[in-house]
Write an enzyme that holds these catalytic residues in place. Structure first.
Site, PDB file in Angstrom:
ATOM      1  N   TYR A   1      92.379  24.519  51.688  1.00 57.13           N
ATOM      2  CA  TYR A   1      91.971  25.274  50.438  1.00 57.13           C
ATOM      3  C   TYR A   1      90.576  25.219  50.003  1.00 57.13           C
ATOM      4  O   TYR A   1      89.841  26.127  49.431  1.00 57.13           O
ATOM      5  CB  TYR A   1      92.857  24.998  49.431  1.00 57.13           C
ATOM      6  CG  TYR A   1      92.611  25.921  47.982  1.00 57.13           C
ATOM      7  CD1 TYR A   1      92.899  27.072  48.079  1.00 57.13           C
ATOM      8  CD2 TYR A   1      92.010  25.386  47.145  1.00 57.13           C
ATOM      9  CE1 TYR A   1      92.829  28.088  46.947  1.00 57.13           C
ATOM     10  CE2 TYR A   1      92.003  26.211  45.999  1.00 57.13           C
ATOM     11  CZ  TYR A   1      92.199  27.516  45.948  1.00 57.13           C
ATOM     12  OH  TYR A   1      91.967  28.285  44.788  1.00 57.13           O
TER      13      TYR A   1
ATOM     14  N   TYR B   1      98.518  26.217  54.907  1.00 55.34           N
ATOM     15  CA  TYR B   1      97.381  25.547  54.442  1.00 55.34           C
ATOM     16  C   TYR B   1      97.662  24.309  53.409  1.00 55.34           C
ATOM     17  O   TYR B   1      98.719  24.330  52.741  1.00 55.34           O
ATOM     18  CB  TYR B   1      96.369  26.415  53.720  1.00 55.34           C
ATOM     19  CG  TYR B   1      96.774  27.179  52.400  1.00 55.34           C
ATOM     20  CD1 TYR B   1      97.558  28.243  52.367  1.00 55.34           C
ATOM     21  CD2 TYR B   1      96.290  26.297  51.169  1.00 55.34           C
ATOM     22  CE1 TYR B   1      97.989  28.605  51.014  1.00 55.34           C
ATOM     23  CE2 TYR B   1      96.396  26.932  49.893  1.00 55.34           C
ATOM     24  CZ  TYR B   1      97.209  27.871  49.855  1.00 55.34           C
ATOM     25  OH  TYR B   1      97.832  28.637  48.535  1.00 55.34           O
ATOM     26  N   CYS B   2      96.746  23.480  53.469  1.00 53.43           N
ATOM     27  CA  CYS B   2      96.942  22.323  52.378  1.00 53.43           C
ATOM     28  C   CYS B   2      95.535  22.361  51.702  1.00 53.43           C
ATOM     29  O   CYS B   2      94.720  23.315  51.559  1.00 53.43           O
ATOM     30  CB  CYS B   2      97.231  21.082  53.143  1.00 53.43           C
ATOM     31  SG  CYS B   2      96.068  20.458  54.185  1.00 53.43           S
ATOM     32  N   GLN B   3      95.241  21.115  51.118  1.00 56.12           N
ATOM     33  CA  GLN B   3      93.789  20.933  50.454  1.00 56.12           C
ATOM     34  C   GLN B   3      92.829  20.929  51.507  1.00 56.12           C
ATOM     35  O   GLN B   3      91.735  21.682  51.349  1.00 56.12           O
ATOM     36  CB  GLN B   3      93.859  19.919  49.663  1.00 56.12           C
ATOM     37  CG  GLN B   3      92.710  19.667  48.795  1.00 56.12           C
ATOM     38  CD  GLN B   3      92.778  20.930  47.719  1.00 56.12           C
ATOM     39  OE1 GLN B   3      93.392  21.707  47.534  1.00 56.12           O
ATOM     40  NE2 GLN B   3      91.327  21.044  47.205  1.00 56.12           N
TER      41      GLN B   3
END
Lengths: 566, 566
Positions: A558, A530-532
């Protein structure tokens, strides 16, 4: 000479009257309205209460006089229709001003009676400080309570359009507000995780939002106050003054000074039922696609009817102004010999919630699950216009589609800018039968103040097409808290981003270091990335898969995960 | 291992590099850029000059270092490609920093060289105060002139995107500005009458707009000023200080302190031509729909190429960022074994002109006439959202379609709010092959802050469908000044509206009095009706026709007529 009688003089009825006159100068057109006003801006009522629309006059789009002058329509307000006499082709009219009663004949009858607010049988709910908001007299009553009592606290029951708009109106007026919603989210047209953005916005403005809480009882306690007539007080005041003590389903009690019931509306079918017209399975008046009821001389439009859902073809009830207006126009066409057919309702809807817009079209995930329609979904969070140009805001966007064909099933968007545009684009694409693959090629307006060279919609289409082609493998926000021991969570954001929140148990390797540090990852496990917002996660996903890893990427990143809990 | 060499590191090239890496971890990717920057925001340059985008850094979307870290792309800036050696499958690279030269081999080559500003051979145009704006060094030079010389007057030649944006930038900086445009309108993607709104806006801001005027000569007169180095002055200043004396085609002369040449751009085809690649009939690099040039190992994308027009299928040159980005992504797909095809360019475009947005998609009327495509057109001017809610602005909208099928040919819109949205809606509908009849049924987002129950698009579709069905008969703004003696002009607005302008010779009967006064009109003549925007005109038209008159209604009303002359 055709004689058209219309019951209900607002959206659908007024549209039908104007269209009928444009088609025929000879038709006799009589429009009955139970209330004192026709063609008023019911969608504007909360905004006049909140003070955004300053002049009450602006809500009165037409008057009986203007309708007569422009369209030669015989408008009769304060006229309640008490019966439809289908054999005789007449309606029984009760004049609410002088109490008289008479018959009016018709060749064609249009039912546009609208819907009524649902007020559940809660003990004590019938009191002078509790109101619904559906028309101008309702609005005037609420304004009267505000003017006379100067409430410091108000409570709104129901987190739909009217409830949310009234919440905002009270907030604008400096009245502390509690919003009660029985479900676990406001704004039912979007799914729970998208509503999270709205919940955060509502709470950030200081509104006391209570989700999953129902109103169970109301007690009106009148103030002991005698009106000082010589001090200029209004006698109405005495009657209104007091508090409400509310009992809630969570055991709490609440004292409030004004209560708005905005749970929803129910089609007004009393007349239709009494006349033996067919009622649909959802409780609205049944019509065919020509807007004709089971009696070919009687048409029905607007909030009172059931209409075919654009996606499923099943009956649906969508009490919104757009469909009502178009249906009214179409009913007039067909009464005067045309052959127009209604093309179904997508349920496109939008609501302003403070600085946010929340919008949807087509089916939401809750509906798709209920209807057992197979779907895939993607989330993107992308700037409303070039991020380097001032004023760009994130558009949080969800797109649902058929897994194999890519057919568009529905979309939802939330944000401070450009939300209406993105949902409109999908509403058009869906109506045209486009696929997510085709959305990649859309050529939308781009200059830095207005969009991006790769628009939100293009980006969502890229992600969706990647899924369909097997170029991406998704994991969704609600699976992240239930990973198996075969899975490892990888956060590819920069360390500085983690201070605003991260998911427990994640390894952090910034995407730009991943090639160098790839050996830190266990090759035998599935890497959940996952990233932002999901973009860097996709870059990392492709890298890992091309290096022989099994992996998934959290769509929407996220941001989707975090707001789903809001 | 596939080796991909990319010439040009901005929109198309950068998109291709990133996509290629996502598809293949093994591919070797080398990206050459002649200038010092890759992946910069060229659309943002005028806005940094004008000060809206404060930080220069924001224009640098990626650096060679960030490209390497994230995508493992070998970026070589300041590297000019001087030849393509197709037999050997190499390019000759000239390193602009150390002057060295070397060969770089490729399996696939992508040409993304962009376009060059057209600077006509006007005497004296090559001087230190005359600049084009295409890249960051260009921008820096203009900023230097502004910083050192503090010009009080600037001249922009060319009323296209860059010219208009530079005009606005100068205005923001308090620099008096003259805009010279050789044609009779700015913003060529829209038609003359729609550009009228832009002309009015530009002049209202105090810009000296000269239409139909060309620049014929430039004389640079240096100031006699010796740089005071010890007072902190820059030596560059001495070189730059001076004025320009401009000679114009209308005989006027003009003294200015900074001249921007923004006439347009021309595809950069030098390398492609030298390599013997096929050049298209319009002068751009020819490609097939896979973005492949006449050499299957060489692809080309972006401003340098010709591409198929979505409507006609004929070649077109559309130097815009959206198509460039999508073509780059697609070229990468195809180089790595996919089979993506480009779906044609509609030419969707938008430009901010002070408070206005001016936008278009598809073909304009000038192009339709040139291509001898039969068309019909409608104009509407409708509020961007519910007119009773604050902030509503008129959207002036033009829609062109095939007379018999209703197929959408193009659309244009101008206004202060919601213009991008309306053109996007048509861009989607056109791409999906919808007809104007289908546009009637579009179900768009509606709440008072965002739209109307009958949106601009629905209304335009109603008018268009009325024409197709014979329910309306149009007259257009350019016919009004040439009425015959068989025609009578009827203004159906209220007398109070006439003080802001009316058409000479019109009879005034307000629409709401028309039924009573219909006998004042000559039954043997054709009644040419107009109102402010066309809506009341239609009501009057239907009334007259249903009473047996011959009539026409001015589509777009007085507003279209008046602004067409601006």
């Amino acid at each position: 000479m055709t004689k058209i009688v219309i019951i209900g003089g607002v959206a659908g009825g007024a549209s039908a009257a104007a269209r009928a006159r444009r088609l025929s100068e000879n038709a006799q057109i009589v429009m009955f309205e139970r209330g004192p006003f026709v063609s008023f801006a019911n969608c504007g009522l909360p905004y006049h209460i909140g003070g955004e629309i300053k002049e009450r006059n602006k809500l009165l789009l037409q008057t009986p006089e203007s309708f007569l002058a422009r369209f030669n329509v015989d408008v009769r307000v304060m006229s309640n229709i008490t019966a439809i006499n289908r054999e005789a082709k007449t309606v029984t009219v009760h004049n609410l001003i002088d109490g008289s009663e008479y018959q009016e004949s018709y060749d064609f009858l249009l039912l546009s009676p609208g819907a009524n607010p649902i007020v559940p049988p809660i003990p004590g709910v019938d009191n002078p400080l509790t109101h619904s908001l559906r028309n101008i007299p309702d609005m005037d009553k609420i304004l009267e309570v505000i003017a006379l009592n100067k409430p410091e606290h108000a409570t709104v029951v129901g987190g739909g359009f009217i409830g949310l708009e009234m919440m905002e109106a009270f907030h604008r007026l400096g009245i502390r507000t509690t919003l009660l919603e029985m479900a676990d989210q406001v704004m039912a047209p979007v799914d729970r995780e998208m509503a999270g953005f709205a919940h955060a916005e509502i709470r950030s403005k200081g509104v006391d939002l209570k989700l999953g809480v129902a109103l169970q009882g109301v007690e009106f306690v009148a103030n002991e106050h005698v009106t000082a007539l010589d001090a200029g007080e209004n006698t109405a005041h005495q009657h209104l003054e007091g508090q409400l003590h509310l009992t809630l389903s969570n055991g709490e009690t609440l004292t409030t000074e004004l209560l708005i019931m905005a749970i929803g509306v129910r089609p007004e079918t009393t007349l239709a039922k009494a006349a033996g017209l067919r009622i649909g399975e959802l409780g609205g008046i049944w019509t065919n696609t020509a807007m004709q009821t089971s009696d070919p001389a009687i048409y029905a439009v607007g909030d009172a009817i059931e209409e075919p859902d654009f996606i499923t073809g099943n009956p649906t009830i969508v009490p919104l102004a757009g469909p009502a207006n178009r249906q009214g126009r179409m009913a007039a066409d067909n009464m005067l010999g045309r052959h127009e057919t209604y093309q179904g309702t997508q349920g496109t809807a939008i609501c302003k919630i403070f600085d946010l817009a929340v919008a949807a079209t087509g089916k939401n995930e809750k509906q798709l699950k209920r209807a057992q329609i197979a779907y895939e979904k993607v989330y993107v969070h992308t700037a409303s216009h070039a991020s380097y140009y001032p004023g760009a805001e994130l558009v949080s966007f969800k797109l649902m589609f058929e897994p194999h064909t890519g057919k568009i099933l529905g979309a939802q968007a939330v944000g401070k800018d450009g939300v209406d545009k993105r949902i409109d684009i999908i509403a058009v694409a869906q109506r045209a039968g486009m696929t997510v693959e085709q959305l990649q090629h859309l050529e939308l307006t781009y200059a830095p103040p207005y969009g991006s060279a790769k628009d939100v919609i293009n980006q969502a289409a890229f992600v969706a097409t990647n899924l369909m082609k097997g170029d991406a493998k998704a994991i969704h926000f609600d699976e992240i808290d239930h990973l198996s021991s075969d899975q490892v969570l990888l956060d590819v954001r920069n360390p500085g981003e983690l201070k605003n929140g991260y998911i427990e148990g994640a390894i952090n390797i910034p995407v730009d270091q991943l090639r160098q540090r790839i050996n830190e990852l266990p090759k035998e496990k599935e890497i959940v990335i996952y990233c932002q917002v999901g973009l860097r996660g996709n870059v990392a996903y492709r890298q890992l898969v091309n290096h022989g890893f099994r992996a998934r990427n959290l769509l929407g990143g996220y941001r989707t995960y975090a707001f789903a809990k809001a």
